[in-house]
Enzyme design. Structure first.
Site, PDB file in Angstrom:
ATOM      1  N   GLU A  50       1.035  -1.072  -0.277  1.00 36.85           N
ATOM      2  CA  GLU A  50       0.082  -0.067  -0.169  1.00 36.85           C
ATOM      3  C   GLU A  50       0.710   1.601   0.132  1.00 36.85           C
ATOM      4  O   GLU A  50       1.920   1.139   1.239  1.00 36.85           O
ATOM      5  CB  GLU A  50      -0.692  -0.246   0.975  1.00 36.85           C
ATOM      6  CG  GLU A  50      -1.973   1.450   1.199  1.00 36.85           C
ATOM      7  CD  GLU A  50      -2.336   0.673   2.622  1.00 36.85           C
ATOM      8  OE1 GLU A  50      -2.697   2.122   2.754  1.00 36.85           O
ATOM      9  OE2 GLU A  50      -3.358  -0.474   3.127  1.00 36.85           O
ATOM     10  N   ASP A  61      -5.367   9.555   8.686  1.00 33.37           N
ATOM     11  CA  ASP A  61      -4.034   8.188   9.517  1.00 33.37           C
ATOM     12  C   ASP A  61      -3.265   9.376  11.379  1.00 33.37           C
ATOM     13  O   ASP A  61      -4.236  10.568  11.228  1.00 33.37           O
ATOM     14  CB  ASP A  61      -2.899   9.322   8.841  1.00 33.37           C
ATOM     15  CG  ASP A  61      -2.905   8.676   7.390  1.00 33.37           C
ATOM     16  OD1 ASP A  61      -3.195   6.762   7.536  1.00 33.37           O
ATOM     17  OD2 ASP A  61      -3.234   8.610   6.541  1.00 33.37           O
TER      18      ASP A  61
END
Length: 266
Positions: A50, A61
Protein backbone atom coordinates in the site's frame (compact mmCIF):
# COMPACT_ATOMS: atom_id res chain seq x y z
CA UNK A 1 -2.42 -6.52 -16.84
CA UNK A 2 -1.67 -5.40 -13.28
CA UNK A 3 -1.40 -8.07 -10.56
CA UNK A 4 -4.72 -9.44 -9.31
CA UNK A 5 -5.16 -8.61 -5.63
CA UNK A 6 -7.40 -11.57 -4.85
CA UNK A 7 -4.89 -13.94 -6.42
CA UNK A 8 -2.19 -12.56 -4.12
CA UNK A 9 -4.32 -13.31 -1.07
CA UNK A 10 -5.09 -16.78 -2.44
CA UNK A 11 -1.39 -17.47 -2.94
CA UNK A 12 -0.66 -16.61 0.68
CA UNK A 13 -3.48 -18.86 1.87
CA UNK A 14 -2.12 -21.73 -0.18
CA UNK A 15 1.20 -21.26 1.61
CA UNK A 16 -0.54 -21.50 4.99
CA UNK A 17 -0.32 -17.89 6.10
CA UNK A 18 -2.06 -14.54 6.05
CA UNK A 19 -0.99 -12.10 3.35
CA UNK A 20 1.43 -9.32 4.31
CA UNK A 21 0.28 -5.83 3.33
CA UNK A 22 2.87 -3.20 4.31
CA UNK A 23 2.37 0.54 3.86
CA UNK A 24 4.78 3.26 2.75
CA UNK A 25 4.17 6.97 2.34
CA UNK A 26 4.71 7.99 -1.26
CA UNK A 27 7.67 10.33 -1.74
CA UNK A 28 8.95 9.83 1.81
CA UNK A 29 11.70 10.41 2.74
CA UNK A 30 12.24 11.07 -0.97
CA UNK A 31 11.12 9.49 -4.24
CA UNK A 32 14.19 7.30 -4.75
CA UNK A 33 14.20 5.94 -1.20
CA UNK A 34 10.46 5.32 -1.42
CA UNK A 35 11.15 3.21 -4.50
CA UNK A 36 13.86 1.33 -2.60
CA UNK A 37 11.43 0.68 0.25
CA UNK A 38 8.82 -0.73 -2.11
CA UNK A 39 11.45 -2.95 -3.75
CA UNK A 40 12.70 -4.19 -0.37
CA UNK A 41 9.17 -5.03 0.77
CA UNK A 42 8.52 -6.85 -2.48
CA UNK A 43 11.73 -8.87 -2.13
CA UNK A 44 10.52 -10.01 1.31
CA UNK A 45 7.46 -11.53 -0.34
CA UNK A 46 4.77 -8.95 0.42
CA UNK A 47 1.57 -9.87 -1.39
CA UNK A 48 0.20 -6.32 -1.54
CA UNK A 49 2.03 -3.04 -0.94
CA UNK A 50 0.00 0.00 0.00
CA UNK A 51 1.40 3.38 -1.02
CA UNK A 52 -0.08 6.50 0.53
CA UNK A 53 -0.47 9.61 -1.61
CA UNK A 54 0.46 12.46 0.76
CA UNK A 55 -2.43 14.79 1.55
CA UNK A 56 -2.64 17.89 3.73
CA UNK A 57 -5.63 16.66 5.76
CA UNK A 58 -5.26 12.88 6.21
CA UNK A 59 -8.25 12.22 8.47
CA UNK A 60 -7.74 8.46 8.88
CA UNK A 61 -4.03 8.68 9.64
CA UNK A 62 -2.41 9.03 13.04
CA UNK A 63 0.52 11.30 13.97
CA UNK A 64 3.24 9.07 12.51
CA UNK A 65 1.80 8.90 9.00
CA UNK A 66 0.58 12.51 9.18
CA UNK A 67 4.16 13.62 9.82
CA UNK A 68 5.46 11.55 6.92
CA UNK A 69 2.82 13.07 4.64
CA UNK A 70 3.69 16.58 5.75
CA UNK A 71 7.39 16.01 5.11
CA UNK A 72 6.70 14.41 1.74
CA UNK A 73 4.53 17.37 0.70
CA UNK A 74 7.22 19.81 1.83
CA UNK A 75 9.71 17.87 -0.31
CA UNK A 76 7.47 18.27 -3.36
CA UNK A 77 5.42 15.05 -3.43
CA UNK A 78 2.23 15.23 -5.52
CA UNK A 79 -0.32 12.61 -6.59
CA UNK A 80 1.18 12.65 -10.07
CA UNK A 81 4.79 12.10 -9.08
CA UNK A 82 3.87 9.47 -6.48
CA UNK A 83 1.99 7.58 -9.20
CA UNK A 84 5.12 7.92 -11.32
CA UNK A 85 7.13 6.32 -8.52
CA UNK A 86 4.56 3.52 -8.36
CA UNK A 87 4.94 3.04 -12.10
CA UNK A 88 8.70 2.65 -11.66
CA UNK A 89 8.08 0.18 -8.84
CA UNK A 90 5.51 -1.83 -10.77
CA UNK A 91 8.03 -2.48 -13.53
CA UNK A 92 10.20 -4.54 -11.18
CA UNK A 93 7.93 -5.88 -8.42
CA UNK A 94 5.53 -8.81 -8.25
CA UNK A 95 3.36 -7.50 -5.39
CA UNK A 96 0.02 -5.89 -6.17
CA UNK A 97 0.29 -2.14 -5.59
CA UNK A 98 -2.59 -0.32 -3.90
CA UNK A 99 -2.80 3.47 -3.67
CA UNK A 100 -4.28 5.00 -0.55
CA UNK A 101 -5.56 8.54 -0.98
CA UNK A 102 -8.41 10.88 -0.09
CA UNK A 103 -11.29 12.06 -2.20
CA UNK A 104 -10.12 15.66 -2.71
CA UNK A 105 -6.97 14.78 -4.70
CA UNK A 106 -9.03 12.35 -6.78
CA UNK A 107 -11.72 14.93 -7.46
CA UNK A 108 -9.15 17.53 -8.45
CA UNK A 109 -7.89 15.18 -11.14
CA UNK A 110 -11.32 13.73 -11.93
CA UNK A 111 -12.50 10.20 -11.17
CA UNK A 112 -12.01 9.00 -14.73
CA UNK A 113 -8.57 10.54 -15.15
CA UNK A 114 -7.35 9.33 -11.75
CA UNK A 115 -8.48 5.76 -12.42
CA UNK A 116 -6.85 5.83 -15.85
CA UNK A 117 -3.56 7.17 -14.48
CA UNK A 118 -3.57 4.74 -11.58
CA UNK A 119 -3.98 1.70 -13.80
CA UNK A 120 -1.37 3.05 -16.18
CA UNK A 121 0.99 3.34 -13.22
CA UNK A 122 0.65 -0.34 -12.34
CA UNK A 123 -1.85 0.19 -9.52
CA UNK A 124 -4.26 -2.68 -8.90
CA UNK A 125 -6.54 -1.03 -6.34
CA UNK A 126 -7.29 2.26 -4.61
CA UNK A 127 -8.43 3.02 -1.05
CA UNK A 128 -10.32 6.29 -0.45
CA UNK A 129 -11.31 6.30 3.25
CA UNK A 130 -13.49 9.42 3.04
CA UNK A 131 -15.54 8.24 0.05
CA UNK A 132 -18.34 5.96 1.30
CA UNK A 133 -19.71 3.46 -1.21
CA UNK A 134 -23.12 5.14 -1.07
CA UNK A 135 -21.56 8.25 -2.64
CA UNK A 136 -19.08 6.51 -4.92
CA UNK A 137 -21.17 5.90 -8.03
CA UNK A 138 -18.98 7.87 -10.44
CA UNK A 139 -15.81 6.46 -8.91
CA UNK A 140 -17.11 2.90 -9.18
CA UNK A 141 -17.96 3.46 -12.84
CA UNK A 142 -14.43 4.71 -13.53
CA UNK A 143 -12.94 1.71 -11.71
CA UNK A 144 -15.09 -0.69 -13.73
CA UNK A 145 -14.05 0.91 -17.01
CA UNK A 146 -10.34 0.72 -16.23
CA UNK A 147 -10.20 -2.57 -14.32
CA UNK A 148 -9.28 -1.01 -10.98
CA UNK A 149 -10.32 -2.49 -7.62
CA UNK A 150 -12.16 -0.03 -5.35
CA UNK A 151 -11.11 -1.08 -1.84
CA UNK A 152 -13.54 -0.06 0.90
CA UNK A 153 -13.26 -0.12 4.67
CA UNK A 154 -15.37 -1.57 7.46
CA UNK A 155 -14.95 -1.18 11.21
CA UNK A 156 -15.99 -2.95 14.42
CA UNK A 157 -19.11 -0.80 14.57
CA UNK A 158 -20.23 -1.51 11.00
CA UNK A 159 -23.65 -3.25 11.09
CA UNK A 160 -23.76 -6.52 9.17
CA UNK A 161 -26.46 -5.15 6.87
CA UNK A 162 -24.19 -2.28 5.84
CA UNK A 163 -21.22 -4.64 5.57
CA UNK A 164 -23.14 -6.59 2.93
CA UNK A 165 -23.75 -3.36 0.99
CA UNK A 166 -20.06 -2.44 1.18
CA UNK A 167 -19.03 -5.88 -0.04
CA UNK A 168 -21.44 -5.63 -2.96
CA UNK A 169 -19.50 -2.63 -4.28
CA UNK A 170 -15.96 -3.36 -3.12
CA UNK A 171 -13.16 -4.99 -5.05
CA UNK A 172 -9.80 -6.55 -4.28
CA UNK A 173 -10.17 -6.94 -0.52
CA UNK A 174 -12.10 -5.56 2.42
CA UNK A 175 -9.94 -3.33 4.63
CA UNK A 176 -11.14 -4.06 8.16
CA UNK A 177 -10.19 -1.35 10.63
CA UNK A 178 -9.22 -3.14 13.81
CA UNK A 179 -10.37 -0.34 16.15
CA UNK A 180 -12.17 2.97 16.32
CA UNK A 181 -9.70 5.80 15.78
CA UNK A 182 -6.77 6.51 13.49
CA UNK A 183 -3.71 4.60 12.32
CA UNK A 184 -0.90 4.06 14.79
CA UNK A 185 -3.12 3.81 17.88
CA UNK A 186 -2.03 1.10 20.30
CA UNK A 187 -3.82 -2.10 19.38
CA UNK A 188 -5.40 -4.44 21.89
CA UNK A 189 -6.68 -7.83 20.79
CA UNK A 190 -9.01 -9.36 23.39
CA UNK A 191 -10.72 -12.63 22.42
CA UNK A 192 -14.05 -10.94 21.68
CA UNK A 193 -12.39 -8.61 19.15
CA UNK A 194 -10.70 -11.51 17.39
CA UNK A 195 -14.02 -13.35 17.34
CA UNK A 196 -15.71 -10.33 15.74
CA UNK A 197 -13.02 -10.23 13.05
CA UNK A 198 -13.50 -13.92 12.34
CA UNK A 199 -17.25 -13.32 11.98
CA UNK A 200 -16.67 -10.58 9.41
CA UNK A 201 -14.25 -12.76 7.52
CA UNK A 202 -16.75 -15.62 7.41
CA UNK A 203 -19.38 -13.27 5.99
CA UNK A 204 -17.14 -11.53 3.46
CA UNK A 205 -17.08 -12.42 -0.22
CA UNK A 206 -13.65 -10.79 -0.46
CA UNK A 207 -10.37 -11.40 1.38
CA UNK A 208 -10.29 -9.43 4.63
CA UNK A 209 -7.14 -7.52 5.58
CA UNK A 210 -6.96 -6.13 9.11
CA UNK A 211 -5.09 -2.91 9.78
CA UNK A 212 -4.66 0.09 12.12
CA UNK A 213 -2.31 -0.32 15.07
CA UNK A 214 -0.53 -3.53 14.09
CA UNK A 215 3.06 -2.96 15.18
CA UNK A 216 4.60 -6.18 16.52
CA UNK A 217 5.10 -9.76 15.37
CA UNK A 218 2.99 -10.92 18.31
CA UNK A 219 0.03 -8.83 17.14
CA UNK A 220 0.49 -10.06 13.57
CA UNK A 221 0.56 -13.66 14.80
CA UNK A 222 -2.66 -13.15 16.77
CA UNK A 223 -4.43 -11.78 13.69
CA UNK A 224 -3.21 -14.39 11.21
CA UNK A 225 -5.83 -17.05 12.10
CA UNK A 226 -8.77 -14.62 11.80
CA UNK A 227 -7.70 -12.49 8.81
CA UNK A 228 -6.74 -13.14 5.22
CA UNK A 229 -4.15 -10.40 5.42
CA UNK A 230 -2.55 -7.97 7.87
CA UNK A 231 -1.79 -4.32 7.08
CA UNK A 232 1.15 -2.63 8.82
CA UNK A 233 1.71 1.08 8.32
CA UNK A 234 2.74 3.36 11.17
CA UNK A 235 5.23 0.89 12.65
CA UNK A 236 7.14 0.78 9.36
CA UNK A 237 6.91 4.53 8.72
CA UNK A 238 8.25 5.09 12.23
CA UNK A 239 11.43 3.24 11.24
CA UNK A 240 11.94 5.80 8.49
CA UNK A 241 11.38 8.69 10.92
CA UNK A 242 13.96 7.34 13.34
CA UNK A 243 16.65 6.37 10.83
CA UNK A 244 19.71 8.58 10.52
CA UNK A 245 20.00 8.10 6.75
CA UNK A 246 17.84 6.83 3.88
CA UNK A 247 20.02 3.72 3.67
CA UNK A 248 19.46 3.04 7.37
CA UNK A 249 15.73 3.56 6.86
CA UNK A 250 15.54 0.87 4.18
CA UNK A 251 17.54 -1.51 6.38
CA UNK A 252 15.32 -0.89 9.42
CA UNK A 253 12.09 -1.28 7.46
CA UNK A 254 13.34 -4.48 5.88
CA UNK A 255 14.24 -5.95 9.29
CA UNK A 256 10.91 -5.20 10.96
CA UNK A 257 8.89 -6.18 7.89
CA UNK A 258 10.69 -9.52 7.73
CA UNK A 259 9.77 -10.27 11.35
CA UNK A 260 6.15 -9.27 10.79
CA UNK A 261 5.76 -11.34 7.65
CA UNK A 262 7.28 -14.39 9.32
CA UNK A 263 4.75 -14.07 12.12
CA UNK A 264 1.84 -14.48 9.71
CA UNK A 265 2.30 -18.23 9.31
CA UNK A 266 -0.76 -20.06 10.61
Amino acid sequence: MNPDIREKFANAAEQGRAAFVPYVTGGYPNADTCLELISALDELGSEVIEVGLPFSDPLADGPTIQLSSQRALEAGATPVNVLQTMERAAAKTSAALVAMTYVNPVLSMGYEEFAKRAVGSGVSGVIIPDLPPEEAGEWLEACAVHGLDPVFMAAPGTPMERLDKILAKAGGFLYYVSMDGVTGTELELPPERLAAMAKVRARSSLPVAVGFGVATPAQAAALAPVADGVVVGSALVRQVHEAATPTAAVKAVRALAGELRAALAR
